[in-house]
Design a protein around this motif. Sequence first.
Motif, PDB file in Angstrom:
ATOM      1  N   ARG A   1      21.609  18.397  -7.232  1.00 46.48           N
ATOM      2  CA  ARG A   1      21.943  17.192  -8.001  1.00 46.48           C
ATOM      3  C   ARG A   1      21.828  15.960  -7.104  1.00 46.48           C
ATOM      4  NH1 ARG A   1      27.571  15.420 -11.019  1.00 46.48           N
ATOM      5  NH2 ARG A   1      26.739  13.442 -11.783  1.00 46.48           N
ATOM      6  N   ASP A   2      21.194  14.935  -7.595  1.00 45.86           N
ATOM      7  CA  ASP A   2      21.043  13.674  -6.871  1.00 45.86           C
ATOM      8  C   ASP A   2      22.411  12.999  -6.762  1.00 45.86           C
ATOM      9  OD1 ASP A   2      20.424  11.168  -5.867  1.00 45.86           O
ATOM     10  OD2 ASP A   2      19.005  10.664  -7.448  1.00 45.86           O
TER      11      ASP A   2
ATOM     12  N   ASN B   1      23.150  10.133  -5.863  1.00 48.26           N
ATOM     13  CA  ASN B   1      23.117   8.736  -6.302  1.00 48.26           C
ATOM     14  C   ASN B   1      23.493   8.582  -7.776  1.00 48.26           C
ATOM     15  OD1 ASN B   1      22.351   7.415  -3.816  1.00 48.26           O
ATOM     16  ND2 ASN B   1      20.450   8.579  -4.029  1.00 48.26           N
ATOM     17  N   GLU B   2      23.384   9.674  -8.546  1.00 51.87           N
ATOM     18  CA  GLU B   2      23.836   9.635  -9.941  1.00 51.87           C
ATOM     19  C   GLU B   2      25.319   9.300 -10.031  1.00 51.87           C
ATOM     20  OE1 GLU B   2      22.868  13.377 -11.734  1.00 51.87           O
ATOM     21  OE2 GLU B   2      20.764  12.834 -12.053  1.00 51.87           O
TER      22      GLU B   2
ATOM     23  N   ASP C   1      25.965   5.737 -10.764  1.00 53.56           N
ATOM     24  CA  ASP C   1      25.428   5.229 -12.023  1.00 53.56           C
ATOM     25  C   ASP C   1      26.458   5.439 -13.136  1.00 53.56           C
ATOM     26  OD1 ASP C   1      24.112   4.854 -14.470  1.00 53.56           O
ATOM     27  OD2 ASP C   1      22.257   5.785 -13.768  1.00 53.56           O
TER      28      ASP C   1
ATOM     29  N   TYR D   1      26.301   8.247 -15.649  1.00 53.08           N
ATOM     30  CA  TYR D   1      26.565   9.632 -15.243  1.00 53.08           C
ATOM     31  C   TYR D   1      28.015   9.845 -14.825  1.00 53.08           C
ATOM     32  CZ  TYR D   1      21.536  10.488 -15.131  1.00 53.08           C
ATOM     33  OH  TYR D   1      20.220  10.630 -15.479  1.00 53.08           O
ATOM     34  N   GLN D   2      28.856   8.850 -14.990  1.00 50.99           N
ATOM     35  CA  GLN D   2      30.237   8.950 -14.511  1.00 50.99           C
ATOM     36  C   GLN D   2      31.150   9.558 -15.575  1.00 50.99           C
ATOM     37  OE1 GLN D   2      31.103   5.002 -12.988  1.00 50.99           O
ATOM     38  NE2 GLN D   2      30.103   5.462 -11.052  1.00 50.99           N
TER      39      GLN D   2
END
Length: 129
Positions: free
Chosen positions: A13-14, A16-17, A20, A23-24
């Motif tokens: 999983r990235d 950096n999401e 964002d 994606y929270q």
Amino acid sequence: MSERYYRVQTAARDVNELLDPGYQFSHAYNGNTALTREGVSVCADLDDLAEYLMSGMAGALNVRDGGWVIVEVEADEIADARPVDGEYELLVRPTAIISVTPVGDDFLALLDEKEAFLASFLDTPAFDD
């Protein structure tokens, strides 16, 4: 004021999401969408993270099988958040990624320690009435 928190997630999983807002969200491991909450699920420290993982509240998550990372984030806790597991889990809005570390021997040893600690409660003899 931002604080530091810890979570474990698949290395695929990235991270950096997490920064964002789209994606929270925290989703229940059992797939129950009614338990989806606003915010990223974290623990206050590595001790709590290890105990959470061994408590069974993290579902069938098995970080011993490789491919997992510990993500340290700086984040703002969400006021009045209602996580699925209020004992260990906090819901936050990450503002920065501090570190990403593969689950290694030190954390695996901490998992073993927490597993033994929690098992000790199951081995306590019941009181006779």
